[in-house]
Design an enzyme around this catalytic site. Structure first.
Site, PDB file in Angstrom:
ATOM      1  N   GLU A 162       2.629  10.327   0.142  1.00 39.23           N
ATOM      2  CA  GLU A 162       2.562   9.013   0.780  1.00 39.23           C
ATOM      3  C   GLU A 162       2.946   9.199   2.235  1.00 39.23           C
ATOM      4  O   GLU A 162       3.903   9.917   2.553  1.00 39.23           O
ATOM      5  CB  GLU A 162       3.518   8.024   0.110  1.00 39.23           C
ATOM      6  CG  GLU A 162       3.636   6.678   0.822  1.00 39.23           C
ATOM      7  CD  GLU A 162       4.672   5.760   0.191  1.00 39.23           C
ATOM      8  OE1 GLU A 162       4.856   5.823  -1.045  1.00 39.23           O
ATOM      9  OE2 GLU A 162       5.312   4.981   0.935  1.00 39.23           O
ATOM     10  N   GLU A 214       7.420   1.495   9.231  1.00 41.46           N
ATOM     11  CA  GLU A 214       8.076   0.458   8.454  1.00 41.46           C
ATOM     12  C   GLU A 214       9.198  -0.116   9.312  1.00 41.46           C
ATOM     13  O   GLU A 214       9.788   0.581  10.140  1.00 41.46           O
ATOM     14  CB  GLU A 214       8.683   1.011   7.171  1.00 41.46           C
ATOM     15  CG  GLU A 214       7.691   1.529   6.167  1.00 41.46           C
ATOM     16  CD  GLU A 214       8.393   2.107   4.953  1.00 41.46           C
ATOM     17  OE1 GLU A 214       8.449   1.413   3.913  1.00 41.46           O
ATOM     18  OE2 GLU A 214       8.909   3.240   5.058  1.00 41.46           O
TER      19      GLU A 214
END
Length: 310
Positions: A159, A164
Protein backbone atom coordinates in the site's frame (compact mmCIF):
# COMPACT_ATOMS: atom_id res chain seq x y z
CA UNK A 1 19.03 12.52 6.00
CA UNK A 2 15.36 12.19 6.88
CA UNK A 3 15.68 14.60 9.80
CA UNK A 4 17.26 17.11 7.46
CA UNK A 5 14.35 16.76 5.05
CA UNK A 6 11.85 17.29 7.88
CA UNK A 7 13.74 20.37 9.06
CA UNK A 8 13.81 21.70 5.53
CA UNK A 9 10.06 21.15 5.23
CA UNK A 10 9.49 23.37 8.24
CA UNK A 11 12.10 25.88 7.15
CA UNK A 12 10.46 26.67 3.83
CA UNK A 13 6.91 26.37 5.04
CA UNK A 14 6.36 30.13 5.26
CA UNK A 15 7.42 30.75 1.68
CA UNK A 16 5.82 27.75 -0.02
CA UNK A 17 2.97 28.47 -2.39
CA UNK A 18 0.17 26.44 -3.93
CA UNK A 19 0.78 27.44 -7.55
CA UNK A 20 1.02 24.63 -10.08
CA UNK A 21 4.72 23.94 -10.79
CA UNK A 22 5.83 23.76 -14.43
CA UNK A 23 6.35 20.30 -15.87
CA UNK A 24 9.96 19.14 -16.06
CA UNK A 25 11.06 18.11 -19.57
CA UNK A 26 11.86 14.52 -18.48
CA UNK A 27 8.30 13.85 -17.24
CA UNK A 28 5.54 12.98 -19.69
CA UNK A 29 1.90 13.49 -18.68
CA UNK A 30 0.06 10.18 -19.19
CA UNK A 31 -3.22 10.70 -17.26
CA UNK A 32 -5.01 13.61 -15.65
CA UNK A 33 -8.32 14.94 -14.45
CA UNK A 34 -8.73 18.71 -14.27
CA UNK A 35 -12.35 18.35 -13.06
CA UNK A 36 -13.51 20.78 -15.76
CA UNK A 37 -16.60 18.76 -16.71
CA UNK A 38 -20.05 19.29 -15.26
CA UNK A 39 -20.01 15.87 -13.58
CA UNK A 40 -17.43 13.41 -12.34
CA UNK A 41 -15.91 11.54 -15.28
CA UNK A 42 -17.01 7.94 -14.75
CA UNK A 43 -14.62 6.74 -17.45
CA UNK A 44 -11.82 7.72 -15.06
CA UNK A 45 -13.32 7.14 -11.61
CA UNK A 46 -15.36 4.54 -9.80
CA UNK A 47 -16.75 4.66 -6.25
CA UNK A 48 -16.36 2.29 -3.35
CA UNK A 49 -19.82 1.82 -1.85
CA UNK A 50 -19.76 0.22 1.59
CA UNK A 51 -20.07 0.73 5.33
CA UNK A 52 -16.93 -1.28 6.09
CA UNK A 53 -15.12 1.39 8.05
CA UNK A 54 -11.82 0.58 6.38
CA UNK A 55 -10.95 -1.99 9.08
CA UNK A 56 -10.09 1.09 11.16
CA UNK A 57 -13.41 1.58 13.00
CA UNK A 58 -14.18 4.57 10.80
CA UNK A 59 -17.62 6.13 11.23
CA UNK A 60 -18.69 6.60 7.59
CA UNK A 61 -20.47 4.75 4.86
CA UNK A 62 -19.03 5.49 1.43
CA UNK A 63 -21.57 6.32 -1.27
CA UNK A 64 -21.66 7.49 -4.88
CA UNK A 65 -24.23 10.19 -4.13
CA UNK A 66 -23.67 13.69 -5.50
CA UNK A 67 -24.13 14.91 -1.94
CA UNK A 68 -20.83 13.19 -1.10
CA UNK A 69 -18.86 13.75 -4.31
CA UNK A 70 -19.45 16.24 -7.12
CA UNK A 71 -17.88 18.91 -9.32
CA UNK A 72 -18.32 22.54 -8.25
CA UNK A 73 -16.74 25.38 -10.26
CA UNK A 74 -14.04 23.16 -11.72
CA UNK A 75 -13.17 21.50 -8.41
CA UNK A 76 -13.90 18.00 -7.11
CA UNK A 77 -15.65 18.19 -3.74
CA UNK A 78 -15.60 15.13 -1.47
CA UNK A 79 -17.97 15.96 1.37
CA UNK A 80 -18.70 14.11 4.61
CA UNK A 81 -22.16 14.50 6.17
CA UNK A 82 -23.68 13.52 9.47
CA UNK A 83 -26.46 11.21 8.29
CA UNK A 84 -27.22 7.60 9.18
CA UNK A 85 -26.87 5.17 6.28
CA UNK A 86 -26.98 1.40 5.87
CA UNK A 87 -24.90 -0.51 3.34
CA UNK A 88 -22.59 -3.47 2.67
CA UNK A 89 -20.28 -4.21 5.60
CA UNK A 90 -17.62 -5.74 3.33
CA UNK A 91 -15.89 -3.83 0.51
CA UNK A 92 -16.29 -5.09 -3.01
CA UNK A 93 -12.70 -6.32 -3.32
CA UNK A 94 -13.16 -8.59 -0.27
CA UNK A 95 -16.49 -10.16 -1.18
CA UNK A 96 -16.58 -13.84 -2.10
CA UNK A 97 -18.85 -15.24 -4.84
CA UNK A 98 -21.91 -16.95 -3.47
CA UNK A 99 -21.44 -15.61 0.08
CA UNK A 100 -24.13 -13.29 1.40
CA UNK A 101 -22.79 -9.83 2.16
CA UNK A 102 -23.74 -8.55 5.65
CA UNK A 103 -24.84 -4.95 6.14
CA UNK A 104 -23.97 -2.30 8.68
CA UNK A 105 -25.22 1.14 9.64
CA UNK A 106 -22.96 4.14 10.18
CA UNK A 107 -23.76 7.68 11.39
CA UNK A 108 -21.85 9.53 8.62
CA UNK A 109 -21.51 9.41 4.83
CA UNK A 110 -18.58 10.35 2.63
CA UNK A 111 -16.96 9.28 -0.66
CA UNK A 112 -14.00 7.17 -1.70
CA UNK A 113 -13.15 7.55 -5.38
CA UNK A 114 -10.90 5.00 -7.11
CA UNK A 115 -9.33 4.46 -10.52
CA UNK A 116 -9.41 0.68 -9.93
CA UNK A 117 -10.34 -1.13 -13.14
CA UNK A 118 -9.90 2.07 -15.16
CA UNK A 119 -6.30 3.20 -14.71
CA UNK A 120 -3.27 1.94 -12.80
CA UNK A 121 0.43 2.77 -12.98
CA UNK A 122 3.78 1.20 -12.22
CA UNK A 123 6.34 3.94 -11.47
CA UNK A 124 5.94 7.62 -12.30
CA UNK A 125 5.03 10.86 -10.59
CA UNK A 126 1.66 11.31 -8.92
CA UNK A 127 0.51 14.85 -8.09
CA UNK A 128 -2.77 16.02 -6.55
CA UNK A 129 -3.62 19.65 -5.81
CA UNK A 130 -6.02 19.66 -2.88
CA UNK A 131 -7.38 21.64 0.05
CA UNK A 132 -7.86 19.61 3.23
CA UNK A 133 -10.56 19.75 5.93
CA UNK A 134 -9.84 20.36 9.61
CA UNK A 135 -11.16 19.08 12.93
CA UNK A 136 -10.69 16.27 15.42
CA UNK A 137 -11.48 13.02 13.64
CA UNK A 138 -11.04 14.19 10.03
CA UNK A 139 -8.87 11.93 7.87
CA UNK A 140 -8.37 12.98 4.23
CA UNK A 141 -6.11 10.72 2.17
CA UNK A 142 -4.48 10.36 -1.24
CA UNK A 143 -3.20 6.82 -1.63
CA UNK A 144 -2.66 3.82 -3.89
CA UNK A 145 -3.46 0.12 -3.75
CA UNK A 146 -2.32 -2.74 -6.03
CA UNK A 147 -4.50 -3.21 -9.08
CA UNK A 148 -4.04 -6.95 -8.65
CA UNK A 149 -2.93 -8.62 -5.42
CA UNK A 150 0.03 -10.22 -7.18
CA UNK A 151 1.67 -11.22 -3.90
CA UNK A 152 -1.45 -11.89 -1.85
CA UNK A 153 -3.74 -10.05 0.52
CA UNK A 154 -2.79 -6.90 2.44
CA UNK A 155 -0.04 -6.12 3.17
CA UNK A 156 1.74 -8.76 1.06
CA UNK A 157 1.02 -6.75 -2.10
CA UNK A 158 1.68 -3.36 -0.51
CA UNK A 159 0.00 0.00 0.00
CA UNK A 160 1.34 3.46 -0.92
CA UNK A 161 0.04 6.43 1.08
CA UNK A 162 0.91 9.55 -0.91
CA UNK A 163 -0.56 11.87 1.73
CA UNK A 164 -2.59 11.48 4.89
CA UNK A 165 -3.49 14.13 7.45
CA UNK A 166 -5.49 13.75 10.65
CA UNK A 167 -7.03 16.28 13.02
CA UNK A 168 -5.69 19.30 11.15
CA UNK A 169 -6.15 22.60 12.99
CA UNK A 170 -6.83 21.19 16.46
CA UNK A 171 -4.76 22.54 19.40
CA UNK A 172 -1.31 20.93 19.55
CA UNK A 173 1.33 22.06 22.03
CA UNK A 174 4.21 20.54 20.11
CA UNK A 175 3.19 21.82 16.67
CA UNK A 176 4.49 25.02 15.04
CA UNK A 177 1.83 27.68 15.62
CA UNK A 178 0.12 25.56 18.27
CA UNK A 179 -2.15 23.69 15.84
CA UNK A 180 -1.94 20.22 14.28
CA UNK A 181 -0.40 20.73 10.84
CA UNK A 182 1.52 17.56 10.00
CA UNK A 183 1.31 15.49 6.84
CA UNK A 184 2.25 11.82 6.51
CA UNK A 185 3.72 9.67 3.73
CA UNK A 186 3.77 5.93 4.39
CA UNK A 187 4.40 2.51 2.85
CA UNK A 188 2.72 -0.69 4.06
CA UNK A 189 4.29 -4.03 3.13
CA UNK A 190 5.58 -7.31 4.60
CA UNK A 191 3.00 -9.99 5.35
CA UNK A 192 -0.61 -10.42 6.29
CA UNK A 193 -1.48 -9.10 9.78
CA UNK A 194 0.08 -9.41 12.28
CA UNK A 195 3.20 -9.78 10.11
CA UNK A 196 2.55 -6.51 8.25
CA UNK A 197 5.11 -3.73 8.44
CA UNK A 198 5.27 -0.03 7.59
CA UNK A 199 7.73 2.77 7.03
CA UNK A 200 6.49 6.34 7.26
CA UNK A 201 7.44 9.94 7.78
CA UNK A 202 5.46 12.75 9.36
CA UNK A 203 6.50 16.39 9.04
CA UNK A 204 5.03 19.72 10.14
CA UNK A 205 3.81 21.89 7.28
CA UNK A 206 1.88 24.91 8.62
CA UNK A 207 0.69 26.14 5.18
CA UNK A 208 -1.52 23.04 4.93
CA UNK A 209 -4.00 24.80 7.24
CA UNK A 210 -5.10 27.14 4.44
CA UNK A 211 -5.49 27.02 0.70
CA UNK A 212 -4.54 24.43 -1.88
CA UNK A 213 -1.29 22.45 -1.91
CA UNK A 214 0.27 19.98 -4.31
CA UNK A 215 0.89 16.58 -2.72
CA UNK A 216 3.13 14.28 -4.73
CA UNK A 217 5.07 11.06 -5.00
CA UNK A 218 7.97 10.33 -7.35
CA UNK A 219 8.14 6.54 -7.65
CA UNK A 220 10.84 4.50 -9.34
CA UNK A 221 11.80 0.85 -9.01
CA UNK A 222 14.44 1.60 -6.36
CA UNK A 223 13.20 4.77 -4.70
CA UNK A 224 10.17 6.78 -3.60
CA UNK A 225 10.23 10.50 -2.83
CA UNK A 226 7.26 12.24 -1.19
CA UNK A 227 6.77 15.95 -1.97
CA UNK A 228 4.57 18.85 -0.96
CA UNK A 229 4.42 21.93 -3.18
CA UNK A 230 7.32 20.46 -5.14
CA UNK A 231 9.64 20.05 -2.14
CA UNK A 232 10.68 16.59 -0.86
CA UNK A 233 9.80 15.66 2.71
CA UNK A 234 10.47 11.90 2.79
CA UNK A 235 12.53 9.29 0.93
CA UNK A 236 12.35 5.48 0.93
CA UNK A 237 14.52 3.02 -0.96
CA UNK A 238 14.02 -0.60 -2.00
CA UNK A 239 16.28 -1.76 0.82
CA UNK A 240 13.55 -0.70 3.27
CA UNK A 241 10.56 -2.63 1.86
CA UNK A 242 9.81 -6.29 1.16
CA UNK A 243 7.05 -8.83 0.66
CA UNK A 244 7.00 -12.10 2.60
CA UNK A 245 5.51 -13.69 -0.52
CA UNK A 246 8.59 -12.87 -2.65
CA UNK A 247 11.70 -13.11 -0.47
CA UNK A 248 13.99 -13.28 -3.51
CA UNK A 249 12.56 -10.14 -5.15
CA UNK A 250 14.06 -7.02 -3.58
CA UNK A 251 11.66 -4.72 -5.47
CA UNK A 252 8.47 -6.45 -4.31
CA UNK A 253 5.76 -5.54 -3.60
CA UNK A 254 6.16 -2.14 -5.28
CA UNK A 255 6.98 -3.51 -8.72
CA UNK A 256 3.36 -3.86 -9.83
CA UNK A 257 0.67 -1.45 -11.10
CA UNK A 258 -1.22 0.49 -8.41
CA UNK A 259 -4.45 2.45 -8.76
CA UNK A 260 -5.24 5.79 -7.12
CA UNK A 261 -7.70 6.49 -4.28
CA UNK A 262 -9.07 9.81 -3.01
CA UNK A 263 -11.19 9.73 0.13
CA UNK A 264 -12.27 11.53 3.26
CA UNK A 265 -12.69 9.22 6.26
CA UNK A 266 -14.64 10.20 9.37
CA UNK A 267 -13.04 9.11 12.63
CA UNK A 268 -11.18 5.84 13.01
CA UNK A 269 -8.42 4.56 15.22
CA UNK A 270 -5.67 6.79 13.80
CA UNK A 271 -7.30 10.22 14.24
CA UNK A 272 -9.26 9.31 17.36
CA UNK A 273 -6.11 8.05 19.07
CA UNK A 274 -4.26 11.30 18.44
CA UNK A 275 -4.71 15.04 18.81
CA UNK A 276 -7.34 15.90 21.39
CA UNK A 277 -8.46 12.27 21.43
CA UNK A 278 -11.81 10.92 20.37
CA UNK A 279 -14.10 12.47 17.80
CA UNK A 280 -15.63 15.94 17.48
CA UNK A 281 -19.06 15.71 15.81
CA UNK A 282 -19.38 19.47 15.41
CA UNK A 283 -19.11 21.58 12.28
CA UNK A 284 -20.25 19.07 9.66
CA UNK A 285 -20.25 18.76 6.69
CA UNK A 286 -16.50 18.59 6.09
CA UNK A 287 -14.98 19.08 2.64
CA UNK A 288 -11.89 17.83 0.86
CA UNK A 289 -11.48 19.81 -2.37
CA UNK A 290 -9.35 18.62 -5.29
CA UNK A 291 -8.36 21.02 -8.07
CA UNK A 292 -6.62 18.46 -10.26
CA UNK A 293 -4.90 15.06 -10.44
CA UNK A 294 -1.93 14.47 -12.76
CA UNK A 295 0.09 11.32 -13.42
CA UNK A 296 3.46 11.56 -15.13
CA UNK A 297 5.81 8.92 -16.53
CA UNK A 298 9.57 9.15 -16.89
CA UNK A 299 9.89 9.58 -20.65
CA UNK A 300 13.52 8.49 -20.76
CA UNK A 301 12.98 5.36 -18.65
CA UNK A 302 9.35 4.28 -18.31
CA UNK A 303 10.35 0.71 -17.41
CA UNK A 304 11.94 1.66 -14.07
CA UNK A 305 11.65 5.44 -13.72
CA UNK A 306 15.25 5.57 -12.49
CA UNK A 307 16.37 8.16 -15.04
CA UNK A 308 14.08 10.74 -13.42
CA UNK A 309 15.13 10.13 -9.80
CA UNK A 310 16.04 13.20 -7.74
Amino acid sequence: MRQAIAALAFGWSLSACATVPPAEPEWELVWSDEFDMADIDRTKWDFDIDCWGGANDERQCYTDHARNARIEDGVLVIEAHEEETTGPAIPIHRRKPGVKVPVDTKPYTSARMVTRGKAAWQYGKIEVRAQLPQGQGTWPAIWMMPEHDAYGLWALSGEIDVMEAVNLGVPCEGCPGGKENTILGTLHFGGEPPENALKGDEVPYPPVLSGYHVFGLEWSAERMVWTVDGKPFAIRTASEWYSDAAPGNRLAPFDQPFHLILNLAVGGRLPEGRGLGGFDPGDYPKRMKVDWVRIWQCAADPATGSACER
